[in-house]
Design an enzyme around this catalytic site. Structure first.
Site, PDB file in Angstrom:
ATOM      1  CD  GLU A 190      -0.240  -3.317  -8.202  1.00  0.00           C
ATOM      2  OE1 GLU A 190       0.096  -2.382  -7.463  1.00  0.00           O
ATOM      3  OE2 GLU A 190       0.573  -3.937  -8.900  1.00  0.00           O
ATOM      4  CD  GLU A 384       0.575  -2.412 -13.211  1.00  0.00           C
ATOM      5  OE1 GLU A 384       1.622  -2.410 -12.539  1.00  0.00           O
ATOM      6  OE2 GLU A 384      -0.441  -1.778 -12.902  1.00  0.00           O
TER       7      GLU A 384
HETATM    8  C1  BG6 Z   1       2.304  -1.336  -9.935  1.00  0.00           C
HETATM    9  C2  BG6 Z   1       1.388  -0.152 -10.142  1.00  0.00           C
HETATM   10  O1  BG6 Z   1       2.239  -1.727  -8.619  1.00  0.00           O
HETATM   11  O2  BG6 Z   1       3.661  -1.128 -10.129  1.00  0.00           O
HETATM   12  C3  BG6 Z   1       1.892   0.868 -11.160  1.00  0.00           C
HETATM   13  O3  BG6 Z   1       0.102  -0.583 -10.498  1.00  0.00           O
HETATM   14  C4  BG6 Z   1       3.366   1.082 -10.932  1.00  0.00           C
HETATM   15  O4  BG6 Z   1       1.124   2.028 -11.056  1.00  0.00           O
HETATM   16  C5  BG6 Z   1       4.099  -0.230 -11.128  1.00  0.00           C
HETATM   17  O5  BG6 Z   1       3.915   2.086 -11.725  1.00  0.00           O
HETATM   18  C6  BG6 Z   1       5.604  -0.131 -11.014  1.00  0.00           C
HETATM   19  O6  BG6 Z   1       5.955   0.478  -9.815  1.00  0.00           O
HETATM   20  P1  BG6 Z   1       6.945   1.728  -9.804  1.00  0.00           P
HETATM   21  O7  BG6 Z   1       7.011   2.148  -8.396  1.00  0.00           O
HETATM   22  O8  BG6 Z   1       8.231   1.206 -10.338  1.00  0.00           O
HETATM   23  O9  BG6 Z   1       6.331   2.737 -10.693  1.00  0.00           O
END
Ligand code: BG6
Length: 483
Positions: A190, A384
């Protein structure tokens, strides 16, 4: 019609070293920026900036603190010691691939040692060997919110050009050492998130910047990351025959709240900004409209003589992205707002949201896939996606139909996009095993198919428990379909 995915579709999951490993002070590892993140008990989870705010004073105190009590990322879920058990569970679910990151400070504890730390190198070699045995294809992120703290403190992170050299050295060490195991690489997780959390992404501490120059510093650091990304793309191609390197962006597809032309224009601008990062890495140059905007804002990026050529000649092979939600834009200052992935945006009245306020929009995933493919014409992979939720353990079981529903609806949209011609070659869900949240350092924000017995304070046996969704995802992968 049977909703079958293409043969060889890479189903799997994604994790990051700093959110799973633990062992923060073991194996010769140095402190990383992630080791500074605290669990903030009294701050509303919807106020992300308060969770991620950092000062030099705080860093100094936290560096001296040898405990992990307030620092959940120092604990992770003990993947450092339990990786074999976890990889076996992923293999049991049928994963074809696992996206994971290498903690830079395990390899170069302060980022500037002459020689890498052998113990750190050996740890990842052991992990990759085990993955090979289990037929899990690694997709490796070189920088996922975990740069050595020493580089942040000494140079204000990526603001200083010398960090580029340190990163290139680290990456090349990894390419040489893991060339027999890893074919797919991502440079920066990101990369666009530098604006949302400069410290986590790039080691920038606001009070180290000259007052008024904070934004200038962020763009300079971003430029250094673009150049470093292109440089290591080149090295990777040279060192590992047949390797594939991808960029990784947060896909924050934005809709206008109304058809009012002003709202549409504001949305267009938002989306141009969203595309900026992947445009640089796919087309190899800064978009003209962005350069104009920077000029208007009096932001001047210092570029070395070869930078433009480096960017142009070393573009990425594929585009990867995270997708959690879409965003909405409006020119109405009174429009309702809602938090998302470290952003706060206008609320879309048509969408439900998670307990953290992140809006759930499966159709937005299809829209994102079509937009990205149409723009770049490069193979795509979703690296993701998922839903943070509170799970309840009843008689040793976790029934999570909400998670299955979320995934099923997103997979249907992926399938439709593929049917319409999008070249999507894989999907890794975020946090297939519960892990520490990046934004709030919580354990109770759970994404996994596998439950971890650990609470926000670090209490628990760390036992791994398969949730109902574990068996559902296993079925999807086994049949390569969502029927
Ligand atoms: C993404 C990141 O933006 O979101 C991850 O690359 C992160 O590292 C994921 O864990 C979810 O966000 P959060 O704050 O719910 O862990």
């Amino acid at each position: 019609m049977s909703k079958q995915f293409p043969d060889g579709f890479m189903w799997g999951g994604a994790i990051a070293a700093n959110q799973v490993e633990g062992g923060w002070n073991q194996g010769g590892k140095g402190l990383s920026v992630a080791d500074m993140a605290t669990f903030k008990r009294n701050v509303d989870v919807k106020e992300f900036s308060k969770h991620m705010a950092i000062t030099s004073e705080f860093i100094e105190a936290a560096s001296q603190d040898e405990s992990d009590a307030d620092y959940p990322k120092r604990r992770g879920i003990d993947f450092y010691h339990r990786y074999k058990e976890d990889l076996a569970l992923f293999a049991e679910m049928g994963f074809k691939t696992l996206r994971l990151s290498i903690a830079w400070s395990r390899i170069f504890p302060t980022g500037e040692e002459a020689e890498p730390n052998e113990e750190g190198l050996q740890f990842y070699e052991n992990v990759f060997k085990e993955m090979k045995r289990l037929n899990l294809e690694p997709i490796v992120t070189l920088s996922h919110y975990e740069m050595p703290l020493a580089l942040s403190v000494k140079y204000n992170g990526w603001v200083d050009r010398s960090v580029v050299d340190s990163f290139v050295k680290f990456s090349e060490v990894c390419f040489h050492r893991y060339k027999d195991y890893v074919k797919y690489w991502l440079t920066f997780n990101e990369i666009d998130s530098i604006h949302r959390h400069p410290f986590t992404t790039a080691g920038i501490v606001a009070d180290k910047s000259v007052a008024g120059e904070e934004k200038q510093d962020i763009y300079q650091a971003l430029h250094h990351q673009f150049v470093a990304s292109a440089m290591v793309t080149k090295s990777c191609h040279e060192i590992i025959a047949g390797s594939q390197v991808g960029c990784m962006i947060t896909k924050l597809t934005t809709y206008p709240l109304t058809p009012k032309p002003e709202d549409v224009e504001a949305t267009l601008k938002k989306n141009l900004e969203n595309y900026f990062y992947s445009d640089v890495q796919v087309f190899g140059e800064y978009p003209k409209l962005i350069l104009k905007q920077l000029e208007k804002e009096d932001i001047h990026i210092q570029m070395a003589a070869d930078d433009k050529a480096i960017l142009k000649e070393n573009t990425v092979d594929f585009v990867s992205f995270s997708y959690y939600m879409s965003m909405t834009e409006s020119t109405d200052p009174n429009a309702d707002r809602t938090p998302g992935n470290t952003v706060i945006g206008v609320k879309n009245p048509y969408l439900p949201a998670t307990d953290w306020g992140w809006q759930i929009d499966p159709k937005g995933l299809k829209i994102s896939l079509i937009e990205l493919y149409d723009r770049y014409k490069k193979p795509l992979i979703i690296v993701e996606n998922g839903m943070g939720a509170k799970d309840i353990v009843e008689d040793g079981k976790i029934h999570d139909p909400y998670r299955v529903k979320y995934f099923k609806e997103h997979f249907e949209q992926m399938w439709e996009a593929i049917e319409e011609g999008v070249e999507l070659f894989g999907y890794t869900s975020w946090g297939p095993i519960d892990l520490v949240s990046a934004g709030t350092s919580q354990m109770s924000k759970r994404y996994g198919f596998i439950y971890i017995d650990q609470d926000d304070e670090g209490n628990g046996s760390l036992d791994r428990i398969k949730k109902d969704s574990f068996y559902w995802y296993q079925g999807v992968i086994q049949s390569n379909s969502i029927d």
